[in-house]
Design a protein around this motif. Structure first.
Motif, short mmCIF file in Angstrom:
data_model
loop_
_atom_site.label_atom_id
_atom_site.label_comp_id
_atom_site.label_asym_id
_atom_site.label_seq_id
_atom_site.Cartn_x
_atom_site.Cartn_y
_atom_site.Cartn_z
N ASN A 8 -5.23 -4.93 -3.62
CA ASN A 8 -4.88 -4.77 -2.21
C ASN A 8 -6.08 -4.26 -1.42
O ASN A 8 -6.54 -3.14 -1.64
CB ASN A 8 -3.69 -3.80 -2.08
N LYS A 22 0.84 -1.21 0.00
CA LYS A 22 0.00 0.00 0.00
C LYS A 22 0.87 1.25 0.00
O LYS A 22 0.66 2.17 -0.79
CB LYS A 22 -0.91 -0.01 1.22
N ALA A 72 -2.24 -2.78 -7.54
CA ALA A 72 -2.72 -2.28 -6.25
C ALA A 72 -4.23 -2.38 -6.11
O ALA A 72 -4.75 -2.35 -5.01
CB ALA A 72 -2.25 -0.85 -6.06
N GLU A 87 1.08 3.93 -3.09
CA GLU A 87 0.68 5.33 -2.90
C GLU A 87 1.79 6.30 -3.26
O GLU A 87 1.53 7.45 -3.60
CB GLU A 87 0.22 5.55 -1.46
N ILE A 124 -5.99 -0.66 0.35
CA ILE A 124 -6.07 0.58 -0.41
C ILE A 124 -7.53 0.83 -0.73
O ILE A 124 -8.15 0.08 -1.49
CB ILE A 124 -5.23 0.52 -1.70
#
Length: 134
Positions: free
Chosen positions: A45, A26, A42, A30, A48
Motif C-alpha cells: 500500500n 491503511k 500492507a 494500522e 502506508i
C-alpha cells in the motif's frame, strides 16, 4: 465531446474508488499490526509510509540455529526516531551477530522492521542521539 466528458468522469470515479480502498486498507492495517498477513499485504500500500528509527546495538536477546546450522540473532531494544520518540522494536540478523555499540538506521513499517543499515554517529539526528546515549 460527451464521450470525452464521460471518460473523464469515469476515470475520476475510478481514482476516487482506488484511493478510498487504499485509505480503508491503511486504516485497517494500522489497527491490526499484530496480524502478520495483514502487515505483509500492507507493504504494497503506497499510503502506508515507513519510518526511520535509530538504535545503538546491544547483545542479542536470543540466538537460535536454523535448519542449515546458521544462526539467527534476535534483537529487542529501544529505538528512537528523529524527534526523540522511543519505541521498542524486535528484529533478526540472519548471517552474523551485529557488532555491539554501533549505530543502526532501522526502517519500520507497521511495527515490522523492513531493513537496517549501519550508520556513523554523525548520521544519527541529534535528538535521537541524545535519547540513545542517555
Amino acid at each position: 465531446m460527451r464521450l470525452l466528458i464521460k471518460s473523464i468522469i469515469g476515470i475520476f470515479i475510478l481514482i476516487v474508488i482506488v484511493w478510498s480502498v487504499l485509505l480503508a486498507w491503511k486504516i485497517y492495517a494500522e489497527q491490526h499490526t499484530d496480524n502478520a498477513a495483514v502487515a505483509d499485504l500492507a507493504k504494497l500500500n503506497p499510503l502506508i509510509e515507513s519510518e526511520n528509527y535509530y538504535i545503538k546495538t546491544q547483545q542479542p536477546t536470543k540466538i537460535k540455529k536454523d535448519n542449515n546450522s546458521h544462526h539467527v540473532y534476535t534483537y529487542k531494544q529501544q529505538a528512537v526516531d528523529k524527534n526523540g520518540q522511543r519505541k521498542v522494536i524486535t528484529f533478526n540478523a540472519f548471517s552474523d551477530k551485529l557488532k555491539t555499540n554501533h549505530y543502526l538506521k532501522v526502517e519500520v513499517k507497521l511495527d515490522r522492521v523492513q531493513s537496517y543499515k549501519e550508520v556513523s554517529q554523525q548520521q544519527v539526528p541529534s535528538k535521537a542521539l541524545q535519547r540513545i546515549d542517555s
